[in-house]
Design a protein around this motif. Structure first.
Motif, PDB file in Angstrom:
ATOM      1  N   ASN A   1     146.118 112.784  74.987  1.00 46.70           N
ATOM      2  CA  ASN A   1     145.631 111.700  74.133  1.00 46.70           C
ATOM      3  C   ASN A   1     144.563 110.851  74.819  1.00 46.70           C
ATOM      4  OD1 ASN A   1     147.200 112.339  71.903  1.00 46.70           O
ATOM      5  ND2 ASN A   1     148.918 111.028  72.541  1.00 46.70           N
ATOM      6  N   GLN A   2     144.600 110.783  76.170  1.00 44.58           N
ATOM      7  CA  GLN A   2     143.579 110.027  76.887  1.00 44.58           C
ATOM      8  C   GLN A   2     142.194 110.616  76.647  1.00 44.58           C
ATOM      9  OE1 GLN A   2     144.155 107.188  78.470  1.00 44.58           O
ATOM     10  NE2 GLN A   2     146.313 107.360  77.875  1.00 44.58           N
ATOM     11  N   VAL A   3     142.121 111.933  76.531  1.00 45.83           N
ATOM     12  CA  VAL A   3     140.839 112.577  76.240  1.00 45.83           C
ATOM     13  C   VAL A   3     140.349 112.149  74.865  1.00 45.83           C
ATOM     14  CG1 VAL A   3     139.681 114.786  75.864  1.00 45.83           C
ATOM     15  CG2 VAL A   3     141.327 114.540  77.737  1.00 45.83           C
ATOM     16  N   VAL A   4     141.270 112.058  73.894  1.00 43.61           N
ATOM     17  CA  VAL A   4     140.892 111.653  72.542  1.00 43.61           C
ATOM     18  C   VAL A   4     140.344 110.228  72.540  1.00 43.61           C
ATOM     19  CG1 VAL A   4     141.738 111.264  70.188  1.00 43.61           C
ATOM     20  CG2 VAL A   4     142.586 113.206  71.518  1.00 43.61           C
ATOM     21  N   HIS A   5     141.000 109.350  73.293  1.00 43.19           N
ATOM     22  CA  HIS A   5     140.508 107.958  73.368  1.00 43.19           C
ATOM     23  C   HIS A   5     139.098 107.908  73.936  1.00 43.19           C
ATOM     24  CE1 HIS A   5     144.127 106.071  71.993  1.00 43.19           C
ATOM     25  NE2 HIS A   5     144.877 106.573  72.984  1.00 43.19           N
ATOM     26  N   LYS A   6     138.842 108.727  74.942  1.00 44.04           N
ATOM     27  CA  LYS A   6     137.490 108.741  75.527  1.00 44.04           C
ATOM     28  C   LYS A   6     136.484 109.348  74.546  1.00 44.04           C
ATOM     29  CE  LYS A   6     138.828 108.685  80.399  1.00 44.04           C
ATOM     30  NZ  LYS A   6     140.192 108.208  80.129  1.00 44.04           N
ATOM     31  N   LEU A   7     136.910 110.347  73.768  1.00 46.38           N
ATOM     32  CA  LEU A   7     136.015 110.918  72.756  1.00 46.38           C
ATOM     33  C   LEU A   7     135.679 109.887  71.690  1.00 46.38           C
ATOM     34  CD1 LEU A   7     137.578 114.475  72.293  1.00 46.38           C
ATOM     35  CD2 LEU A   7     135.398 113.915  73.384  1.00 46.38           C
ATOM     36  N   ILE A   8     136.670 109.074  71.310  1.00 47.73           N
ATOM     37  CA  ILE A   8     136.407 107.997  70.345  1.00 47.73           C
ATOM     38  C   ILE A   8     135.384 107.027  70.913  1.00 47.73           C
ATOM     39  CG2 ILE A   8     137.469 105.983  69.256  1.00 47.73           C
ATOM     40  CD1 ILE A   8     140.005 107.649  68.893  1.00 47.73           C
ATOM     41  N   THR A   9     135.513 106.706  72.229  1.00 53.03           N
ATOM     42  CA  THR A   9     134.537 105.822  72.870  1.00 53.03           C
ATOM     43  C   THR A   9     133.141 106.443  72.819  1.00 53.03           C
ATOM     44  OG1 THR A   9     136.213 104.914  74.363  1.00 53.03           O
ATOM     45  CG2 THR A   9     133.919 104.683  75.037  1.00 53.03           C
ATOM     46  N   ILE A  10     133.043 107.728  73.109  1.00 49.06           N
ATOM     47  CA  ILE A  10     131.740 108.411  73.148  1.00 49.06           C
ATOM     48  C   ILE A  10     131.125 108.468  71.757  1.00 49.06           C
ATOM     49  CG2 ILE A  10     130.610 110.603  73.597  1.00 49.06           C
ATOM     50  CD1 ILE A  10     132.783 111.073  75.779  1.00 49.06           C
ATOM     51  N   ILE A  11     131.883 108.994  70.765  1.00 50.36           N
ATOM     52  CA  ILE A  11     131.347 109.170  69.417  1.00 50.36           C
ATOM     53  C   ILE A  11     131.066 107.823  68.758  1.00 50.36           C
ATOM     54  CG2 ILE A  11     131.866 110.076  67.110  1.00 50.36           C
ATOM     55  CD1 ILE A  11     133.574 112.234  68.497  1.00 50.36           C
ATOM     56  N   GLY A  12     131.990 106.867  68.941  1.00 48.70           N
ATOM     57  CA  GLY A  12     131.815 105.571  68.300  1.00 48.70           C
ATOM     58  C   GLY A  12     130.579 104.836  68.778  1.00 48.70           C
ATOM     59  N   ASN A  13     130.365 104.780  70.081  1.00 48.42           N
ATOM     60  CA  ASN A  13     129.201 104.053  70.617  1.00 48.42           C
ATOM     61  C   ASN A  13     127.898 104.760  70.285  1.00 48.42           C
ATOM     62  OD1 ASN A  13     130.036 101.593  72.234  1.00 48.42           O
ATOM     63  ND2 ASN A  13     131.421 103.116  73.103  1.00 48.42           N
TER      64      ASN A  13
END
Length: 533
Positions: free
Chosen positions: A420-432
Motif C-alpha cells: 500500500n505504501q507504493v500506492v500512496h506514492k503513486l497517488i503523490t506522483i499522479i496527483g501532483n
C-alpha cells in the motif's frame, strides 16, 4: 541579597598599582643601597689617591724635614682641599703633631681620632671612619717617606660622613620623585588597560560574562534542534544534547568536540560554508541513514569568518509521514471533487423533478449513467487496486469540476499492488503531475490532458501530457528543488515530492517540453499481489 561584585576596572587598577608600588619601593631600596655603596667606594678611592699624592709632594716632604718650610704645608693643603672638595687634609709628623689643618688654631696639636697609629707605627696605608675635631669622617691615611726611604710622617685625607649622607639623601629624593611619577604613570596605564579590556569584553564584567556563558549553555542544551559549530580550522567546538541524540541514532556515540568535522560528518558541507561565506537553508542531509533537515550559516565577527554553525532536526520519520499525508490529501481532494460533482447533479435532478420536466430528466439521468459507466468500465475494470482506481475516478471528477477534459488511457489491466505504501506514492506522483498540468492549461482553449497508465513485467509506466504553455529552460533547472515555485509563496513542493517519491521507489522520471505543452513520463517498479486474480 547577593554579595556585591567588584568591578573589573577597579580590580585591574588596584592590582597594577600594587605591583607598581612594590616594584618602585624595591627599586628605590636597591638603588639607594647600590648608590650609597658606589658613592662610598668612589669617595674612598678619591681620598686614597689624594692622600698618596700629598705623601709624594715635595712641599710636604720638605716641610716636614725643614722647619723653615713647614709653613708652606698649610698653604698647599688648603689649596688642594679647596679644589677637591675635601673636608680636611692633615699632615702630621711621626709624633702625630699636626702640620696642617682647616682650623689653623689646631696646628701643632696632636691628631685626634686614634686611628693614626697604624700608619705612624707600621707605615701602612689604610682607611677608617672615626670622629675627630670636625665630626665623623671617612679618612684615608698614607705614610710619607724621604728620599732615603725613611718615614718622616703621614697624611690624612678626610671627607665628612654628613656630606656623604647628604649626597645619598639627595639621590633618595630624586629616586622618590621618579617613583611618584612612575606610580602616577602606572595608575594611568592601569586605567587605560582596564578600559581596553572592558571594551574587548563589550563592557561586561567577569561575573556578567560567567552568567552569559551559563545562560548560553542552558539555551543550547534546551533547544530541540541539533546545534553544531566549527571554528576556522574545521574543528568542532559545540555540540548540544539534541545533536548528540541524532548522532547516537546514527551510530556516533563518542563526543565529536575537538575533532575535524569531516572525520565525524563527511558530508556536512560546513567547510564549504567557511569558503563561500553563504548560508544554506533547509538542506536535507543523511548521517549514516538518518535524514536531517539542516540550516548552515557562517559565523562572522568583524567582517571575518571565524567559523560556521549548523542547526538541524531529524526528518527520517517526519519525512515518511509527510509523504503519506501528501498522498492522503490528494486522495481526499479527489473524493471531495466526486462528492461535490454528485451534489451538483442531485441539485439538477431535484430542479427537474420540481418543474416536472420528466423527459429531460430521463435524458439527463441516462447521460450521467452512461458517462459513469464508461468511466467505471474503463478505469475500474482495468485498475484492480481499489485505492488507485478510486483516486483516478476522483481526479476525473476534479477535472470536470475545473472544466478540464482529462482523458485516462489504461492500456492493460493494472493488478493490485502488493504494498500500500507504493500506492500512496503513486497517488503523490499522479496527483501532483495532474494538478501541475491543469494549472498549465488554465489560460488555453485546448483544456485537454492525456494520461496513460500501463503495466508490464513488474514495472508501472505513467505518462501525463498537457497542451499548455510549456516550461522555460531556466525553470527546468530549478523546478525540482524544494520550495521553488513560480506561483507565489508557500508553494514549490509538488515536483519535489514527485521526484522524492520516484527515487524512493527506485524508478525514473523524464520530461519533455514540446511546441505545445509538456509531457512527464514515470517508470517505477510495481510488485503485484499474487492472491488476487
Amino acid at each position: 541579597m547577593g554579595k556585591k561584585k567588584t568591578r573589573l576596572s577597579i580590580l585591574i587598577t588596584t592590582l597594577v598599582c600594587l605591583v607598581v608600588i612594590i616594584v618602585l619601593i624595591t627599586n628605590d631600596l636597591l638603588i639607594n643601597y647600590a648608590t650609597g655603596e658606589r658613592l662610598k667606594e668612589n669617595i674612598e678611592e678619591k681620598a686614597v689617591i689624594i692622600s698618596r699624592t700629598m705623601a709624594k709632594s715635595e712641599w710636604v716632604i720638605n716641610g716636614l724635614q725643614n722647619k723653615d718650610e713647614e709653613k708652606y704645608i698649610q698653604e698647599y693643603t688648603n689649596e688642594i682641599s679647596r679644589y677637591t672638595d675635601l673636608t680636611f687634609i692633615v699632615v702630621m709628623d711621626m709624633d702625630g703633631i699636626r702640620k696642617s689643618h682647616p682650623n689653623p688654631e689646631l696646628i701643632g696639636k696632636p691628631f685626634v681620632g686614634g686611628d693614626e697609629d697604624t700608619v705612624l707605627e707600621q707605615g701602612i696605608e689604610h682607611i677608617s671612619i672615626s670622629e675627630g675635631t670636625l665630626g665623623d669622617s671617612l679618612r684615608a691615611f698614607s705614610p710619607i717617606f724621604n728620599e732615603e726611604g725613611e718615614q718622616i710622617g703621614a697624611v690624612s685625607v678626610g671627607i665628612s660622613l654628613q656630606e656623604i649622607d647628604d649626597v645619598i639623601n639627595n639621590n633618595h629624593i630624586s629616586n622618590l620623585i621618579s617613583s611618584i611619577v612612575g606610580l602616577i604613570i602606572g595608575i594611568l596605564g592601569a586605567w587605560f588597560i582596564a578600559r581596553y579590556i572592558k571594551r574587548i569584553l563589550f563592557g561586561l564584567e567577569p561575573f556578567q560574562i560567567a552568567k552569559l556563558l551559563k545562560e548560553r549553555s542552558a539555551t543550547l542544551e534546551s533547544a530541540r534542534e541539533g546545534i553544531i559549530t566549527i571554528d576556522k580550522d574545521h574543528k568542532i567546538t559545540i555540540v548540544n544534547k539534541a545533536a548528540m541524540k541524532v548522532f547516537e541514532k546514527a551510530g556516533i556515540t563518542e563526543s565529536p568536540v575537538g575533532k575535524n568535522v569531516e572525520e565525524v560528518l563527511p558530508h556536512s558541507h560546513l567547510e564549504d560554508i567557511l569558503k563561500s561565506k553563504q548560508p544554506e537553508m533547509d538542506v536535507e542531509q543523511k548521517i549514516n541513514g538518518v535524514t536531517i533537515l539542516a540550516n548552515r550559516m557562517p559565523i562572522i565577527v568583524n567582517d571575518e569568518v571565524v567559523g560556521a554553525i549548523s542547526t538541524f532536526r531529524d526528518l527520517t520519520e517526519l519525512k515518511q509521514l509527510a509523504k503519506q499525508l501528501s498522498g492522503v490529501k490528494l486522495y481526499a481532494e479527489a473524493l471531495r471533487a466526486q462528492s461535490h460533482e454528485f451534489m451538483n447533479k442531485l441539485h439538477v435532478i431535484n430542479g427537474m423533478v420540481t418543474t416536472k420536466s420528466y423527459d429531460e430528466l430521463d435524458d439527463y439521468i441516462k447521460q450521467i449513467v452512461n458517462q459513469r459507466n464508461d468511466e467505471l468500465n474503463h478505469v475500474v475494470k482495468n485498475v484492480k487496486d481499489s485505492i488507485l482506481a478510486g483516486f483516478l475516478l476522483g481526479k476525473l471528477s476534479d477535472a470536470r469540476e475545473r472544466d478540464v477534459n482529462l482523458q485516462i488511457d489504461v492500456a492493460e489491466e493494472i493488478p493490485a499492488s502488493a504494498d500500500n505504501q507504493v500506492v500512496h506514492k503513486l497517488i503523490t506522483i499522479i496527483g501532483n503531475l495532474t494538478d501541475n498540468a491543469i494549472d498549465a492549461i488554465k489560460s488555453k482553449e485546448n483544456r485537454t490532458i492525456d494520461m496513460y497508465v500501463s503495466y508490464k513485467n513488474d514495472w508501472l509506466y505513467i505518462g501525463i501530457q498537457d497542451y499548455g504553455i510549456g516550461i522555460d529552460e531556466h525553470i527546468q533547472q530549478q523546478m525540482f528543488q524544494k520550495g521553488y515555485s513560480t506561483k507565489g509563496n508557500n508553494r514549490g513542493y509538488g515536483l519535489y515530492l514527485v521526484r522524492q517519491s520516484v527515487e524512493t521507489l527506485g524508478g525514473s522520471l523524464r520530461f519533455e517540453t514540446l511546441e505545445a505543452g509538456t509531457i512527464f513520463e514515470v517508470e517505477v517498479p510495481y510488485q503485484i499481489r499474487r492472491d488476487i486474480q
